[in-house]
Design a protein around this motif. Structure first.
Motif, PDB file in Angstrom:
ATOM      1  N   LYS A 422       0.913  -1.347  -0.136  1.00 36.56           N
ATOM      2  CA  LYS A 422       0.064  -0.030  -0.022  1.00 36.56           C
ATOM      3  C   LYS A 422       0.820   1.103  -0.029  1.00 36.56           C
ATOM      4  O   LYS A 422       0.496   2.162  -0.609  1.00 36.56           O
ATOM      5  CB  LYS A 422      -0.957  -0.063   1.511  1.00 36.56           C
ATOM      6  CG  LYS A 422      -1.809   1.464   1.453  1.00 36.56           C
ATOM      7  CD  LYS A 422      -2.434   1.435   2.730  1.00 36.56           C
ATOM      8  CE  LYS A 422      -2.957   2.769   2.963  1.00 36.56           C
ATOM      9  NZ  LYS A 422      -3.531   2.756   4.367  1.00 36.56           N
ATOM     10  N   ALA A 423       1.793   1.444   0.835  1.00 34.25           N
ATOM     11  CA  ALA A 423       2.703   2.470   0.864  1.00 34.25           C
ATOM     12  C   ALA A 423       3.440   2.554  -0.333  1.00 34.25           C
ATOM     13  O   ALA A 423       3.693   3.943  -0.927  1.00 34.25           O
ATOM     14  CB  ALA A 423       3.748   2.402   1.916  1.00 34.25           C
ATOM     15  N   ARG A 425       2.585   1.615  -3.362  1.00 37.59           N
ATOM     16  CA  ARG A 425       1.658   2.162  -4.465  1.00 37.59           C
ATOM     17  C   ARG A 425       1.472   3.698  -4.307  1.00 37.59           C
ATOM     18  O   ARG A 425       1.438   4.307  -5.502  1.00 37.59           O
ATOM     19  CB  ARG A 425       0.108   1.383  -4.342  1.00 37.59           C
ATOM     20  CG  ARG A 425      -0.391   0.864  -5.639  1.00 37.59           C
ATOM     21  CD  ARG A 425      -1.530   0.008  -5.558  1.00 37.59           C
ATOM     22  NE  ARG A 425      -1.954  -0.192  -4.281  1.00 37.59           N
ATOM     23  CZ  ARG A 425      -1.885  -1.367  -3.711  1.00 37.59           C
ATOM     24  NH1 ARG A 425      -1.143  -2.269  -4.126  1.00 37.59           N
ATOM     25  NH2 ARG A 425      -2.169  -1.275  -2.523  1.00 37.59           N
ATOM     26  N   THR A 426       1.000   4.111  -2.925  1.00 35.50           N
ATOM     27  CA  THR A 426       0.991   5.529  -3.224  1.00 35.50           C
ATOM     28  C   THR A 426       2.253   6.448  -3.061  1.00 35.50           C
ATOM     29  O   THR A 426       2.201   7.219  -3.930  1.00 35.50           O
ATOM     30  CB  THR A 426       0.463   5.741  -1.389  1.00 35.50           C
ATOM     31  OG1 THR A 426      -0.643   5.035  -1.116  1.00 35.50           O
ATOM     32  CG2 THR A 426       0.168   7.280  -0.987  1.00 35.50           C
ATOM     33  N   ALA A 429       2.600   6.999  -6.811  1.00 32.66           N
ATOM     34  CA  ALA A 429       1.778   8.167  -7.245  1.00 32.66           C
ATOM     35  C   ALA A 429       2.094   9.602  -6.800  1.00 32.66           C
ATOM     36  O   ALA A 429       1.593  10.386  -7.536  1.00 32.66           O
ATOM     37  CB  ALA A 429       0.164   8.073  -6.832  1.00 32.66           C
ATOM     38  N   THR A 430       2.710   9.640  -5.816  1.00 29.58           N
ATOM     39  CA  THR A 430       2.844  11.049  -5.083  1.00 29.58           C
ATOM     40  C   THR A 430       4.480  11.345  -5.044  1.00 29.58           C
ATOM     41  O   THR A 430       4.653  12.515  -4.645  1.00 29.58           O
ATOM     42  CB  THR A 430       2.292  11.029  -3.713  1.00 29.58           C
ATOM     43  OG1 THR A 430       3.000  10.076  -2.855  1.00 29.58           O
ATOM     44  CG2 THR A 430       0.987  10.588  -3.622  1.00 29.58           C
ATOM     45  N   ASP A 432       6.035  10.830  -2.437  1.00 25.99           N
ATOM     46  CA  ASP A 432       6.154  11.448  -1.121  1.00 25.99           C
ATOM     47  C   ASP A 432       6.900  10.612  -0.241  1.00 25.99           C
ATOM     48  O   ASP A 432       6.283   9.377   0.190  1.00 25.99           O
ATOM     49  CB  ASP A 432       4.860  11.593  -0.512  1.00 25.99           C
ATOM     50  CG  ASP A 432       4.777  12.191   0.880  1.00 25.99           C
ATOM     51  OD1 ASP A 432       6.058  12.684   1.453  1.00 25.99           O
ATOM     52  OD2 ASP A 432       3.715  12.572   1.500  1.00 25.99           O
ATOM     53  N   LEU A 435       5.819   8.705   3.478  1.00 28.55           N
ATOM     54  CA  LEU A 435       4.991   7.524   3.670  1.00 28.55           C
ATOM     55  C   LEU A 435       5.525   6.469   4.179  1.00 28.55           C
ATOM     56  O   LEU A 435       4.786   5.629   4.960  1.00 28.55           O
ATOM     57  CB  LEU A 435       4.380   6.914   2.265  1.00 28.55           C
ATOM     58  CG  LEU A 435       3.391   7.953   1.346  1.00 28.55           C
ATOM     59  CD1 LEU A 435       3.450   7.576  -0.101  1.00 28.55           C
ATOM     60  CD2 LEU A 435       2.099   7.889   2.019  1.00 28.55           C
ATOM     61  N   SER A 531      -7.628  -0.024   6.840  1.00 25.11           N
ATOM     62  CA  SER A 531      -6.843   0.787   6.298  1.00 25.11           C
ATOM     63  C   SER A 531      -6.389   0.295   4.890  1.00 25.11           C
ATOM     64  O   SER A 531      -6.067   0.705   4.065  1.00 25.11           O
ATOM     65  CB  SER A 531      -5.590   1.381   7.073  1.00 25.11           C
ATOM     66  OG  SER A 531      -4.649   0.418   7.374  1.00 25.11           O
ATOM     67  N   GLU A 535      -8.076   0.035  -0.259  1.00 26.85           N
ATOM     68  CA  GLU A 535      -7.068   0.588  -1.079  1.00 26.85           C
ATOM     69  C   GLU A 535      -6.484  -0.501  -1.794  1.00 26.85           C
ATOM     70  O   GLU A 535      -6.326  -0.475  -2.989  1.00 26.85           O
ATOM     71  CB  GLU A 535      -5.994   1.343  -0.349  1.00 26.85           C
ATOM     72  CG  GLU A 535      -4.926   1.774  -1.506  1.00 26.85           C
ATOM     73  CD  GLU A 535      -4.021   3.065  -0.743  1.00 26.85           C
ATOM     74  OE1 GLU A 535      -2.963   2.983  -1.093  1.00 26.85           O
ATOM     75  OE2 GLU A 535      -4.446   3.651   0.152  1.00 26.85           O
TER      76      GLU A 535
END
Length: 553
Positions: A422-423, A425-426, A429-430, A432, A435, A531, A535
């Protein structure tokens, strides 16, 4: 050189999988790194079986630090195409219980198949993948000193000076020891705990062999006892009282041309003391001959390198980080190869150490407090693994208790991997990186599912039940019933897959069960599950839709 500003930002002792991976990350990020090693590549190494969390950590490192070469290790097809055609596949964790002089009961077997929708894994032929990672590190700028053994270490306010047995000196601003058990840094600071703090005891014998038969050819079972995936397609564990044999084939992928198989045994030296009057090869042969199915699998097999016989495998360190130094991974401590957690733990430590070390280099501030989490992580990874493996060795003498332990281990592996995915994948996209910092803010640092109080309670109750069984306060069935009740009552354990069903010995989640699990998790009252569920469910559904659209064109 000792009176000059350090020549290197970081000196790494050990250029195996740990040192080379860290070196590649640091050098790619602009640090001046020296990889120093007492040996050369290629070379034999153990720790050959991957797990899904290891794959996820490699992907995190590859994308956070822009080292795409790490991706080649994450799939059996790519590793055979891009590194060498010497690697096997790991589609499952397989276990079968054995008793001396008896044929194994096919109903005393377990298998956990790695879900294709979540991950893939390989059997690593370490001399090839370690040499590959070393070349990657050098490609990104690491300098290398091979066959250079350290004889002296001296720290001062500005850095560290290392002196080789050849008299040459090397200066660095920070020292990472990734050399393993014979750590010069551990010796320098006398960091080894005497005695080792771990409850678990084991020693090992191992080698590489050719001519090992697939276990599927060795044992014939009724259709209802046939595992969903052939035993030869994964890592086979032959369990017996206080010990286990491993069989790790490198020839079980269609692209591999490697006939070699990793073979070994770990066993409790308190029950099986190390003999002094026979060779390691003779001892192994005697052990294998006690178990008819194991003996048949190895009949006619030949070694391709000398047997290794160890003393007690377990060692621990009272401290793993300090001002301008870190004992990393197997230099800090070691437990047992059961469950193949060693390399995954290594990559998790690198993921924690690398950003802190890069920040320290930028700030020129190496206060050990900024590395405190690395210390907590390394010690936690070892301590939780000690609990897991010690309980498992206790349980090997009683199948129902072992079956319950199998479920405790397995039910936390999927959520533990999903949180990383999950981290990642985010992050894709970002971009960042914070995460990954969030992943560290957990109550149980080092546990394979570290943000679940409920799962931690299951593990604690399991450890208590196994300790009572070991002390002969309760019998094996009672201990198994306690653990199975913990699993049944826990909101952290999914009703899907079969972890709560003692009649389901083979766990092989298909696509439908994965989706059902994620839908269940999305509505869970536990935040660590809710959480993850929504997602990851959306991601899989989108991937399935994209694959269907591509197939229709």
């Amino acid at each position: 050189m000792s009176n000059q500003r350090p020549s290197y930002d970081v000196v790494i002792l050990g250029s195996g999988i740990a040192g080379s991976t860290l070196g590649a990350v640091l050098a790619r990020s602009g640090a001046k790194v020296l990889l120093a090693d007492a040996a050369t590549h290629p070379r034999f190494a153990v720790g050959e079986s991957m797990i899904p969390q290891l794959v996820s950590w490699l992907q995190v490192l590859a994308e956070r630090y822009d080292v795409p070469e790490f991706h080649a290790l994450c799939d059996p097809k790519t590793i055979n195409e891009q590194i060498s055609n010497t690697f096997g596949q790991k589609r499952h964790f397989g276990f079968m219980l054995h008793r001396p002089g008896e044929e194994p009961d096919p109903k005393e077997a377990n298998q956990f198949v790695i879900p294709d929708e979540l991950s893939s894994a390989c059997h690593l032929y370490r001399q090839d993948c370690d040499a590959y990672l070393f070349r990657v590190a050098v490609k990104y700028g690491c300098e290398s000193r091979q066959q250079w053994r350290v004889s002296g270490i001296a720290f001062d306010d500005d850095g560290v000076t290392l002196t080789g047995v050849d008299g040459c000196e090397v200066r660095g601003r920070y020292l990472v020891d990734a050399s393993g058990f014979r750590s010069p840094l551990a010796d320098h600071f006398q960091l080894r705990e005497q005695p080792c703090r771990f409850k678990h005891h084991s020693r090992s014998l191992f080698t590489h062999m050719v001519g090992v038969r697939p276990f599927d050819e060795v044992i014939k079972v009724a259709p209802e006892d046939q595992p969903p995936v052939p035993w030869h397609d994964g890592t086979m564990h032959h369990n017996f009282e206080r010990g286990w044999f491993w069989i790790i084939p490198f020839d079980n992928h269609k692209l591999s041309r490697n006939p070699v198989c990793s073979v070994g045994v770990t066993l409790d030296p308190r029950l099986y003391p190390k003999p002094e009057d026979i060779t390691p090869e003779e001892e192994f042969a005697q052990l294998a001959s006690r178990f008819p199915a194991v003996a048949r699998q190895l009949e006619g097999a030949r070694k391709v390198r000398e047997w290794v016989s160890t003393g007690r495998l377990q060692y621990s360190s009272r401290q793993t980080v300090g001002r301008r130094w870190c004992l990393m991974s197997h230099a800090a401590g070691f437990l047992d190869p059961l469950y193949s957690r060693g390399m995954s733990n290594t990559m998790e430590v690198i993921a924690a150490l690398a950003p802190r070390l890069l920040d320290a280099l930028a700030d020129d501030d190496f206060d050990e407090e900024r590395f405190r989490y690395v210390e907590e992580l390394e010690q936690g990874l070892l301590d939780y693994n000690d609990t897991l493996v010690n309980c498992s060795f206790i349980a090997f003498s009683h199948y129902r208790l072992w079956d319950a332990m199998f479920r405790v281990w397995g039910c936390g592996t999927t959520p533990g991997t999903l949180r990383l995915n999950k981290a990642l994948r985010t992050f894709r996209a970002t971009r960042d990186a914070s995460l990954f910092d969030i992943l560290e803010k957990v109550p149980h640092v080092g546990l394979w599912w570290p943000d679940s109080d409920d799962f931690k309670a299951v593990l604690d109750g399991t450890a208590e039940a196994c300790a009572r069984y070991e002390a002969k306060e309760i019998d094996g069935d009672t201990a198994a019933d306690i653990i199975l009740r913990l699993l049944e009552e826990s909101e952290a354990v999914p009703p899907d897959f079969g972890w709560k069903d003692p009649n389901k010995r083979f766990i092989f989640p298909d696509r439908r069960q994965i989706l059902d699990f994620l839908q269940w998790a999305a509505t869970s009252p536990l935040p660590e599950l809710s959480s993850l569920g929504g997602e990851n469910l959306d991601a899989i559904l989108k991937a399935n839709a994209a694959a269907a659209a591509a197939g229709g064109r």
